[in-house]
Design a protein around this motif. Sequence first.
Motif, PDB file in Angstrom:
ATOM      1  N   LEU A 139       0.822  -1.208   0.000  1.00  0.00           N
ATOM      2  CA  LEU A 139       0.000   0.000   0.000  1.00  0.00           C
ATOM      3  C   LEU A 139       0.858   1.261   0.000  1.00  0.00           C
ATOM      4  O   LEU A 139       0.487   2.265  -0.625  1.00  0.00           O
ATOM      5  N   ALA A 140       2.003   1.221   0.685  1.00  0.00           N
ATOM      6  CA  ALA A 140       2.834   2.419   0.815  1.00  0.00           C
ATOM      7  C   ALA A 140       3.642   2.715  -0.441  1.00  0.00           C
ATOM      8  O   ALA A 140       3.851   3.884  -0.787  1.00  0.00           O
ATOM      9  N   ILE A 141       4.089   1.674  -1.151  1.00  0.00           N
ATOM     10  CA  ILE A 141       5.008   1.892  -2.270  1.00  0.00           C
ATOM     11  C   ILE A 141       4.301   1.947  -3.617  1.00  0.00           C
ATOM     12  O   ILE A 141       4.870   2.447  -4.598  1.00  0.00           O
ATOM     13  N   THR A 142       3.067   1.453  -3.701  1.00  0.00           N
ATOM     14  CA  THR A 142       2.372   1.431  -4.986  1.00  0.00           C
ATOM     15  C   THR A 142       2.234   2.817  -5.612  1.00  0.00           C
ATOM     16  O   THR A 142       2.504   2.982  -6.814  1.00  0.00           O
ATOM     17  N   PRO A 143       1.822   3.853  -4.875  1.00  0.00           N
ATOM     18  CA  PRO A 143       1.748   5.187  -5.510  1.00  0.00           C
ATOM     19  C   PRO A 143       3.086   5.663  -6.055  1.00  0.00           C
ATOM     20  O   PRO A 143       3.131   6.314  -7.106  1.00  0.00           O
ATOM     21  N   ALA A 144       4.183   5.343  -5.356  1.00  0.00           N
ATOM     22  CA  ALA A 144       5.501   5.756  -5.841  1.00  0.00           C
ATOM     23  C   ALA A 144       5.873   5.010  -7.109  1.00  0.00           C
ATOM     24  O   ALA A 144       6.430   5.591  -8.050  1.00  0.00           O
ATOM     25  N   LEU A 145       5.576   3.714  -7.164  1.00  0.00           N
ATOM     26  CA  LEU A 145       5.856   2.940  -8.375  1.00  0.00           C
ATOM     27  C   LEU A 145       5.034   3.445  -9.552  1.00  0.00           C
ATOM     28  O   LEU A 145       5.516   3.472 -10.695  1.00  0.00           O
ATOM     29  N   GLU A 146       3.805   3.836  -9.279  1.00  0.00           N
ATOM     30  CA  GLU A 146       2.970   4.378 -10.348  1.00  0.00           C
ATOM     31  C   GLU A 146       3.507   5.716 -10.848  1.00  0.00           C
ATOM     32  O   GLU A 146       3.239   6.109 -11.988  1.00  0.00           O
ATOM     33  N   GLY A 147       4.263   6.425  -9.995  1.00  0.00           N
ATOM     34  CA  GLY A 147       4.802   7.723 -10.387  1.00  0.00           C
ATOM     35  C   GLY A 147       6.008   7.643 -11.297  1.00  0.00           C
ATOM     36  O   GLY A 147       6.432   8.668 -11.841  1.00  0.00           O
ATOM     37  N   LEU A 148       6.605   6.442 -11.454  1.00  0.00           N
ATOM     38  CA  LEU A 148       7.719   6.291 -12.382  1.00  0.00           C
ATOM     39  C   LEU A 148       7.203   6.459 -13.814  1.00  0.00           C
ATOM     40  O   LEU A 148       6.364   5.691 -14.273  1.00  0.00           O
ATOM     41  N   ARG A 149       7.718   7.442 -14.498  1.00  0.00           N
ATOM     42  CA  ARG A 149       7.207   7.757 -15.826  1.00  0.00           C
ATOM     43  C   ARG A 149       7.691   6.755 -16.863  1.00  0.00           C
ATOM     44  O   ARG A 149       8.881   6.416 -16.896  1.00  0.00           O
ATOM     45  N   PRO A 150       6.809   6.266 -17.717  1.00  0.00           N
ATOM     46  CA  PRO A 150       7.227   5.321 -18.761  1.00  0.00           C
ATOM     47  C   PRO A 150       8.291   5.909 -19.680  1.00  0.00           C
ATOM     48  O   PRO A 150       9.114   5.175 -20.232  1.00  0.00           O
ATOM     49  N   GLN A 151       8.290   7.238 -19.840  1.00  0.00           N
ATOM     50  CA  GLN A 151       9.271   7.876 -20.716  1.00  0.00           C
ATOM     51  C   GLN A 151      10.691   7.647 -20.230  1.00  0.00           C
ATOM     52  O   GLN A 151      11.629   7.565 -21.039  1.00  0.00           O
ATOM     53  N   TRP A 152      10.863   7.554 -18.900  1.00  0.00           N
ATOM     54  CA  TRP A 152      12.200   7.324 -18.365  1.00  0.00           C
ATOM     55  C   TRP A 152      12.721   5.946 -18.776  1.00  0.00           C
ATOM     56  O   TRP A 152      13.875   5.805 -19.162  1.00  0.00           O
ATOM     57  N   ARG A 153      11.858   4.939 -18.683  1.00  0.00           N
ATOM     58  CA  ARG A 153      12.275   3.592 -19.093  1.00  0.00           C
ATOM     59  C   ARG A 153      12.538   3.547 -20.594  1.00  0.00           C
ATOM     60  O   ARG A 153      13.510   2.931 -21.048  1.00  0.00           O
ATOM     61  N   GLU A 154      11.663   4.181 -21.378  1.00  0.00           N
ATOM     62  CA  GLU A 154      11.837   4.191 -22.826  1.00  0.00           C
ATOM     63  C   GLU A 154      13.125   4.897 -23.219  1.00  0.00           C
ATOM     64  O   GLU A 154      13.845   4.448 -24.125  1.00  0.00           O
ATOM     65  N   ALA A 155      13.438   5.998 -22.535  1.00  0.00           N
ATOM     66  CA  ALA A 155      14.677   6.717 -22.839  1.00  0.00           C
ATOM     67  C   ALA A 155      15.894   5.871 -22.492  1.00  0.00           C
ATOM     68  O   ALA A 155      16.886   5.837 -23.242  1.00  0.00           O
ATOM     69  N   ALA A 156      15.818   5.170 -21.352  1.00  0.00           N
ATOM     70  CA  ALA A 156      16.933   4.309 -20.951  1.00  0.00           C
ATOM     71  C   ALA A 156      17.122   3.165 -21.939  1.00  0.00           C
ATOM     72  O   ALA A 156      18.256   2.842 -22.322  1.00  0.00           O
ATOM     73  N   GLN A 157      16.023   2.554 -22.366  1.00  0.00           N
ATOM     74  CA  GLN A 157      16.117   1.472 -23.341  1.00  0.00           C
ATOM     75  C   GLN A 157      16.639   1.979 -24.673  1.00  0.00           C
ATOM     76  O   GLN A 157      17.385   1.283 -25.370  1.00  0.00           O
ATOM     77  N   GLY A 158      16.236   3.205 -25.034  1.00  0.00           N
ATOM     78  CA  GLY A 158      16.719   3.784 -26.283  1.00  0.00           C
ATOM     79  C   GLY A 158      18.209   4.020 -26.277  1.00  0.00           C
ATOM     80  O   GLY A 158      18.861   4.004 -27.335  1.00  0.00           O
ATOM     81  N   LEU A 159      18.771   4.219 -25.095  1.00  0.00           N
ATOM     82  CA  LEU A 159      20.213   4.417 -24.966  1.00  0.00           C
ATOM     83  C   LEU A 159      20.952   3.108 -24.744  1.00  0.00           C
ATOM     84  O   LEU A 159      22.161   3.104 -24.495  1.00  0.00           O
ATOM     85  N   GLY A 160      20.211   2.001 -24.817  1.00  0.00           N
ATOM     86  CA  GLY A 160      20.831   0.685 -24.697  1.00  0.00           C
ATOM     87  C   GLY A 160      20.935   0.145 -23.295  1.00  0.00           C
ATOM     88  O   GLY A 160      21.653  -0.839 -23.058  1.00  0.00           O
ATOM     89  N   ALA A 161      20.234   0.738 -22.347  1.00  0.00           N
ATOM     90  CA  ALA A 161      20.299   0.274 -20.964  1.00  0.00           C
ATOM     91  C   ALA A 161      19.443  -0.980 -20.783  1.00  0.00           C
ATOM     92  O   ALA A 161      18.345  -1.082 -21.348  1.00  0.00           O
ATOM     93  N   SER A 162      19.947  -1.905 -19.991  1.00  0.00           N
ATOM     94  CA  SER A 162      19.173  -3.103 -19.657  1.00  0.00           C
ATOM     95  C   SER A 162      18.187  -2.781 -18.549  1.00  0.00           C
ATOM     96  O   SER A 162      18.181  -1.683 -17.984  1.00  0.00           O
ATOM     97  N   THR A 163      17.342  -3.753 -18.217  1.00  0.00           N
ATOM     98  CA  THR A 163      16.377  -3.549 -17.130  1.00  0.00           C
ATOM     99  C   THR A 163      17.086  -3.291 -15.811  1.00  0.00           C
ATOM    100  O   THR A 163      16.702  -2.402 -15.036  1.00  0.00           O
ATOM    101  N   TRP A 164      18.143  -4.062 -15.553  1.00  0.00           N
ATOM    102  CA  TRP A 164      18.894  -3.863 -14.319  1.00  0.00           C
ATOM    103  C   TRP A 164      19.549  -2.479 -14.286  1.00  0.00           C
ATOM    104  O   TRP A 164      19.558  -1.806 -13.251  1.00  0.00           O
ATOM    105  N   SER A 165      20.095  -2.037 -15.415  1.00  0.00           N
ATOM    106  CA  SER A 165      20.721  -0.716 -15.470  1.00  0.00           C
ATOM    107  C   SER A 165      19.707   0.387 -15.221  1.00  0.00           C
ATOM    108  O   SER A 165      20.004   1.383 -14.550  1.00  0.00           O
TER     109      SER A 165
END
Length: 287
Positions: free
Chosen positions: A168-194
């Motif tokens: 209950l405490a962490i779900t709102p924070a996880l929802e706040g992670l913007r998909p654009q950040w993951r897409e930008a990281a993947q576009g730069l060749g970053a793995s999931t762990w990175s």
Amino acid sequence: MAQRVVRGDGLALLGTLPFFAYAVIFLGFPTVAVIVDSFKTDDGSWTLGNIRTTFEGLHRTAFITSIEVSLLTAAIGVVFGGLLAQAVLTTKRNTWLRRVVTTASGVFANFGGVPLAFAFIATLGTTGLATRWLKDVGISLSSLGFNLYTFSGVAVVYSYFQIPLMVLAITPALEGLRPQWREAAQGLGASTWSFWRHVGLPVLFPSIAGAFLLLFGSSFAAYATAQALTAGTVALVPIQIGNLVSGNVIAGSQNVGKALGFEMIVVIAIVMVGYTLLTRRASRWLR
């Protein structure tokens, strides 16, 4: 227009009066009474003896044990609750699963006290159902060093409500992670762990630390579950306070119990201030 705004604010403040009155009467006055009596003897004279006594013998052991079980169960809750919340959020298509987990977490996080202790005694106690089933297949919990009525048992029971509380405490924070950040990281060749190492976890760190403090405070202040489960055989601060205030240990030691209560208030106050500051910091990133 200005008069209407002032009048509306006045009515809003007026509506909060019952809440503040309730807080002052049932929280403020008892807190002040506990603090004052912590520095008084039975005859009413001022003393620091009660505070000194809390750092000796069984009282000191109770504080150490309470801190240990709180740190352990908070860590378990953060790890497993965080993983569960992330796993549920990644299954975006299964919205029913998310609703079920969220609803169940709300129920389990508020399920405690004597009913929770009884449920675990009936399941993992000496003659519990799960204990007998495991024994039938050749697994003995006692030979493995597990005893429900010891420190390890308290840690297992506390984890029952710590993990869903973390969800209950962490779900709102996880929802706040913007998909654009993951897409930008993947576009730069970053793995999931990175991505999680360099972006996700640093952004979520204030929220995770705040949730850890929340879970620590929840475990540190728990009383009825441990009392019903162990009957006081595991030294915890809330149990010691109950014994001293009721006179079950030494008659006339009520003020020592109140001194322990004062120290608990200090610990919880520090935890809540830290939680508030970390939550405020996290909100800057997750708006």
